[in-house]
Design a protein around this motif. Structure first.
Motif, PDB file in Angstrom:
ATOM      1  N   LEU A  29       0.880  -1.180  -0.084  1.00  0.00           N
ATOM      2  CA  LEU A  29      -0.025   0.010   0.003  1.00  0.00           C
ATOM      3  C   LEU A  29       0.936   1.111   0.070  1.00  0.00           C
ATOM      4  O   LEU A  29       0.530   2.371  -0.292  1.00  0.00           O
ATOM      5  CB  LEU A  29      -0.664   0.053   1.422  1.00  0.00           C
ATOM      6  N   PHE A  30       2.153   1.074   0.293  1.00  0.00           N
ATOM      7  CA  PHE A  30       2.944   2.302   0.451  1.00  0.00           C
ATOM      8  C   PHE A  30       4.294   1.814  -0.361  1.00  0.00           C
ATOM      9  O   PHE A  30       4.896   0.714  -0.116  1.00  0.00           O
ATOM     10  CB  PHE A  30       3.361   2.584   1.960  1.00  0.00           C
ATOM     11  N   HIS A  31       4.609   2.641  -1.221  1.00  0.00           N
ATOM     12  CA  HIS A  31       5.819   2.421  -2.140  1.00  0.00           C
ATOM     13  C   HIS A  31       6.913   3.743  -2.091  1.00  0.00           C
ATOM     14  O   HIS A  31       6.363   4.746  -2.228  1.00  0.00           O
ATOM     15  CB  HIS A  31       5.305   2.240  -3.606  1.00  0.00           C
ATOM     16  N   VAL A  32       8.051   3.626  -1.944  1.00  0.00           N
ATOM     17  CA  VAL A  32       9.035   4.379  -1.961  1.00  0.00           C
ATOM     18  C   VAL A  32       9.661   4.450  -3.485  1.00  0.00           C
ATOM     19  O   VAL A  32      10.090   3.252  -3.801  1.00  0.00           O
ATOM     20  CB  VAL A  32      10.185   3.948  -0.783  1.00  0.00           C
ATOM     21  N   SER A  37      16.170   9.459  -2.604  1.00  0.00           N
ATOM     22  CA  SER A  37      17.723   9.089  -2.100  1.00  0.00           C
ATOM     23  C   SER A  37      17.507   8.706  -0.818  1.00  0.00           C
ATOM     24  O   SER A  37      16.472   8.656   0.002  1.00  0.00           O
ATOM     25  CB  SER A  37      18.591  10.494  -2.279  1.00  0.00           C
ATOM     26  N   THR A  38      18.536   8.112  -0.105  1.00  0.00           N
ATOM     27  CA  THR A  38      18.836   7.547   1.055  1.00  0.00           C
ATOM     28  C   THR A  38      18.421   8.784   1.952  1.00  0.00           C
ATOM     29  O   THR A  38      17.760   8.557   3.215  1.00  0.00           O
ATOM     30  CB  THR A  38      19.924   6.875   1.241  1.00  0.00           C
ATOM     31  N   GLU A  39      19.277   9.839   1.830  1.00  0.00           N
ATOM     32  CA  GLU A  39      18.915  10.939   2.723  1.00  0.00           C
ATOM     33  C   GLU A  39      17.718  11.387   2.754  1.00  0.00           C
ATOM     34  O   GLU A  39      17.348  11.749   3.731  1.00  0.00           O
ATOM     35  CB  GLU A  39      20.020  12.164   2.097  1.00  0.00           C
ATOM     36  N   GLU A  40      17.074  11.437   1.762  1.00  0.00           N
ATOM     37  CA  GLU A  40      15.541  12.022   1.655  1.00  0.00           C
ATOM     38  C   GLU A  40      14.658  11.079   2.435  1.00  0.00           C
ATOM     39  O   GLU A  40      13.895  11.435   2.998  1.00  0.00           O
ATOM     40  CB  GLU A  40      15.152  12.050   0.115  1.00  0.00           C
ATOM     41  N   ALA A  41      14.858  10.022   2.190  1.00  0.00           N
ATOM     42  CA  ALA A  41      13.886   8.880   2.887  1.00  0.00           C
ATOM     43  C   ALA A  41      14.277   8.911   4.497  1.00  0.00           C
ATOM     44  O   ALA A  41      13.150   8.909   5.102  1.00  0.00           O
ATOM     45  CB  ALA A  41      14.438   7.186   2.338  1.00  0.00           C
ATOM     46  N   LEU A  42      15.518   8.892   4.690  1.00  0.00           N
ATOM     47  CA  LEU A  42      15.843   9.098   6.302  1.00  0.00           C
ATOM     48  C   LEU A  42      15.349  10.304   6.824  1.00  0.00           C
ATOM     49  O   LEU A  42      14.706  10.458   7.878  1.00  0.00           O
ATOM     50  CB  LEU A  42      17.198   8.972   6.578  1.00  0.00           C
ATOM     51  N   ASP A  92      26.056   9.774   7.868  1.00  0.00           N
ATOM     52  CA  ASP A  92      26.201   9.590   6.512  1.00  0.00           C
ATOM     53  C   ASP A  92      26.148  10.879   5.661  1.00  0.00           C
ATOM     54  O   ASP A  92      26.413  10.933   4.620  1.00  0.00           O
ATOM     55  CB  ASP A  92      25.423   8.483   5.929  1.00  0.00           C
ATOM     56  N   PHE A  93      25.198  11.736   6.226  1.00  0.00           N
ATOM     57  CA  PHE A  93      24.813  13.196   5.443  1.00  0.00           C
ATOM     58  C   PHE A  93      25.219  14.394   6.495  1.00  0.00           C
ATOM     59  O   PHE A  93      24.312  15.053   6.926  1.00  0.00           O
ATOM     60  CB  PHE A  93      23.707  12.804   4.862  1.00  0.00           C
ATOM     61  N   PRO A  94      26.399  14.343   7.081  1.00  0.00           N
ATOM     62  CA  PRO A  94      26.608  15.687   7.899  1.00  0.00           C
ATOM     63  C   PRO A  94      26.141  16.998   7.420  1.00  0.00           C
ATOM     64  O   PRO A  94      26.382  17.279   6.244  1.00  0.00           O
ATOM     65  CB  PRO A  94      28.024  15.726   8.088  1.00  0.00           C
TER      66      PRO A  94
END
Length: 101
Positions: A29-32, A37-42, A92-94
């Motif tokens: 029901l939910f799709h990424v 990006s990993t940064e955006e998802a986190l 990872d994304f300072p």
């Protein structure tokens, strides 16, 4: 679609559980999106956890609730998850802080 026993040697228990448990394929029901990006998802996960934490605190403050200890326990789990996500983001994304180099 309901499952029926596939073998004749089924015990009454396996026959009962096989008949009563519906068989279905799980749906997403939910799709990424693959472009996230990993940064955006986190970052998004951290914001969701922050909202969930605020909701938990507000719910726990209800004087008529007998579930406040449970809600506070959930709040602690949310805080733990948010700390993990935020630590990975920072590692990872300072972010650039003025005056630091």
């Amino acid at each position: 679609m309901w499952q029926l026993p596939l073998h004749t040697g089924a015990t009454p228990w396996t026959r009962l559980t096989t008949i009563l448990i519906p068989s279905f394929a799980p749906r997403k029901l939910f799709h990424v999106g693959t472009d996230v990006s990993t940064e955006e998802a986190l970052t998004n996960a951290s914001e969701i956890l922050s909202s969930a934490l605020q909701t938990a605190y507000q719910s726990a403050e209800n004087p008529d609730s007998s579930q406040s200890p449970v809600i506070m326990g959930l709040a602690q789990l949310i805080e733990n998850a948010q700390t993990l996500v935020d630590a990975v983001l920072e590692r990872d994304f300072p972010t650039d802080t003025p005056g630091e180099k």
